[in-house]
Write an enzyme that holds these catalytic residues in place. Structure first.
Site, mmCIF file in Angstrom:
data_model
loop_
_atom_site.group_PDB
_atom_site.id
_atom_site.type_symbol
_atom_site.label_atom_id
_atom_site.label_comp_id
_atom_site.label_asym_id
_atom_site.label_seq_id
_atom_site.Cartn_x
_atom_site.Cartn_y
_atom_site.Cartn_z
ATOM 1 N N ARG A 80 11.208 54.646 7.481
ATOM 2 C CA ARG A 80 11.960 55.198 6.344
ATOM 3 C C ARG A 80 13.366 54.611 6.289
ATOM 4 O O ARG A 80 14.011 54.426 7.329
ATOM 5 C CB ARG A 80 12.032 56.725 6.448
ATOM 6 C CG ARG A 80 10.673 57.361 6.227
ATOM 7 C CD ARG A 80 10.770 58.834 5.817
ATOM 8 N NE ARG A 80 9.427 59.302 5.496
ATOM 9 C CZ ARG A 80 8.569 59.750 6.420
ATOM 10 N NH1 ARG A 80 8.919 59.798 7.681
ATOM 11 N NH2 ARG A 80 7.360 60.125 6.055
ATOM 12 N N GLU A 106 21.215 42.856 1.969
ATOM 13 C CA GLU A 106 22.222 43.248 2.958
ATOM 14 C C GLU A 106 21.746 42.999 4.383
ATOM 15 O O GLU A 106 22.514 42.520 5.214
ATOM 16 C CB GLU A 106 22.602 44.724 2.763
ATOM 17 C CG GLU A 106 23.526 44.897 1.572
ATOM 18 C CD GLU A 106 23.835 46.337 1.240
ATOM 19 O OE1 GLU A 106 23.478 47.236 2.028
ATOM 20 O OE2 GLU A 106 24.432 46.548 0.173
ATOM 21 N N VAL A 107 20.509 43.358 4.667
ATOM 22 C CA VAL A 107 19.985 43.143 6.024
ATOM 23 C C VAL A 107 19.157 41.863 6.010
ATOM 24 O O VAL A 107 18.181 41.740 5.258
ATOM 25 C CB VAL A 107 19.132 44.350 6.492
ATOM 26 C CG1 VAL A 107 18.557 44.078 7.877
ATOM 27 C CG2 VAL A 107 19.978 45.623 6.507
ATOM 28 N N HIS A 158 12.315 42.302 4.260
ATOM 29 C CA HIS A 158 11.745 43.650 4.132
ATOM 30 C C HIS A 158 11.320 43.897 2.699
ATOM 31 O O HIS A 158 11.915 43.390 1.755
ATOM 32 C CB HIS A 158 12.744 44.727 4.581
ATOM 33 C CG HIS A 158 14.111 44.604 3.987
ATOM 34 N ND1 HIS A 158 15.033 43.679 4.441
ATOM 35 C CD2 HIS A 158 14.718 45.273 2.984
ATOM 36 C CE1 HIS A 158 16.148 43.793 3.744
ATOM 37 N NE2 HIS A 158 15.981 44.748 2.839
ATOM 38 N N HIS A 174 10.972 46.992 0.106
ATOM 39 C CA HIS A 174 11.276 48.396 -0.167
ATOM 40 C C HIS A 174 10.088 48.984 -0.931
ATOM 41 O O HIS A 174 9.622 48.390 -1.911
ATOM 42 C CB HIS A 174 12.493 48.535 -1.093
ATOM 43 C CG HIS A 174 13.788 48.041 -0.531
ATOM 44 N ND1 HIS A 174 14.764 48.878 -0.042
ATOM 45 C CD2 HIS A 174 14.281 46.787 -0.407
ATOM 46 C CE1 HIS A 174 15.803 48.180 0.349
ATOM 47 N NE2 HIS A 174 15.550 46.895 0.138
HETATM 48 P P1 5GP Z 1 18.709 45.257 1.353
HETATM 49 O O1 5GP Z 1 19.935 45.505 0.550
HETATM 50 O O2 5GP Z 1 18.975 44.287 2.463
HETATM 51 O O3 5GP Z 1 17.510 44.911 0.541
HETATM 52 O O4 5GP Z 1 18.333 46.659 1.992
HETATM 53 C C1 5GP Z 1 18.637 47.036 3.293
HETATM 54 C C2 5GP Z 1 18.228 48.476 3.446
HETATM 55 O O5 5GP Z 1 18.254 48.795 4.816
HETATM 56 C C3 5GP Z 1 19.164 49.466 2.739
HETATM 57 O O6 5GP Z 1 18.417 50.235 1.795
HETATM 58 C C4 5GP Z 1 19.708 50.321 3.880
HETATM 59 O O7 5GP Z 1 19.842 51.686 3.535
HETATM 60 C C5 5GP Z 1 18.691 50.115 4.980
HETATM 61 N N1 5GP Z 1 19.231 50.212 6.329
HETATM 62 C C6 5GP Z 1 20.367 49.622 6.794
HETATM 63 N N2 5GP Z 1 20.545 49.914 8.086
HETATM 64 C C7 5GP Z 1 19.492 50.687 8.467
HETATM 65 C C8 5GP Z 1 19.107 51.300 9.698
HETATM 66 O O8 5GP Z 1 19.778 51.189 10.715
HETATM 67 N N3 5GP Z 1 17.960 52.016 9.702
HETATM 68 C C9 5GP Z 1 17.187 52.169 8.576
HETATM 69 N N4 5GP Z 1 16.086 52.895 8.693
HETATM 70 N N5 5GP Z 1 17.511 51.595 7.389
HETATM 71 C C10 5GP Z 1 18.653 50.875 7.339
#
Ligand code: 5GP
Ligand code: ZN
Length: 113
Positions: free
Chosen positions: A28, A94-95, A99, A101
């Site tokens: 999650r 961001e990460v 991944h 979603h």
């Molecule tokens: P992005 O913007 O890279 O597509 O989404 C990264 C997602 O990772 C964000 O929705 C953020 O809330 C989630 N996220 C960031 N750090 C963590 C974490 O430590 N644990 C979990 N479960 N989600 C994270």
């Protein structure tokens, strides 16, 4: 230093894990953007869709197949959901660990974007 999602996959960092197999892990999102918000990641560190190689064919298939499993576990198979994978700067990733979603549990506000 391992990235945050590699740490969740390996168990070094706590994660609310729903599903894990040889290739992928689903947990999650810590800041849910919908009533149901799950991230599906490859166990192996792949930075983004731009970094998937032909050798990752099995992982890529497992990522997509896991969407259906996650939807079932979250009880949103019938009501529907959206999948998103952000890539790079314009995609607002961001990460930097690939991944998908899975967002559901309520109607999306916009058709896209
Ligand atoms: P992005 O913007 O890279 O597509 O989404 C990264 C997602 O990772 C964000 O929705 C953020 O809330 C989630 N996220 C960031 N750090 C963590 C974490 O430590 N644990 C979990 N479960 N989600 C994270
Ligand atoms: Zn990683």
């Amino acid at each position: 230093m391992k990235c945050i999602f590699c740490q969740i996959v390996s168990g070094e960092m706590p994660g609310d894990i729903l599903l894990q197999n040889e290739h992928i892990c689903a947990f999650r999102d810590i800041h849910p953007a919908a009533p149901k918000h799950v991230l599906i990641v490859p166990n192996k560190h792949i930075a983004s869709t731009e970094d998937i190689s032909n050798a990752d064919r099995d992982v890529a298939a497992e990522l997509i197949l896991a969407v259906k499993e996650v939807a079932k576990l979250e009880g949103i198979s019938k009501s529907g959901y959206r999948i998103i994978s952000n890539c790079g700067s314009h995609g607002r990733q961001e990460v930097k660990h690939l991944h998908i979603h899975v967002l559901g549990g309520a109607p999306m506000k916009h058709r896209l974007g």
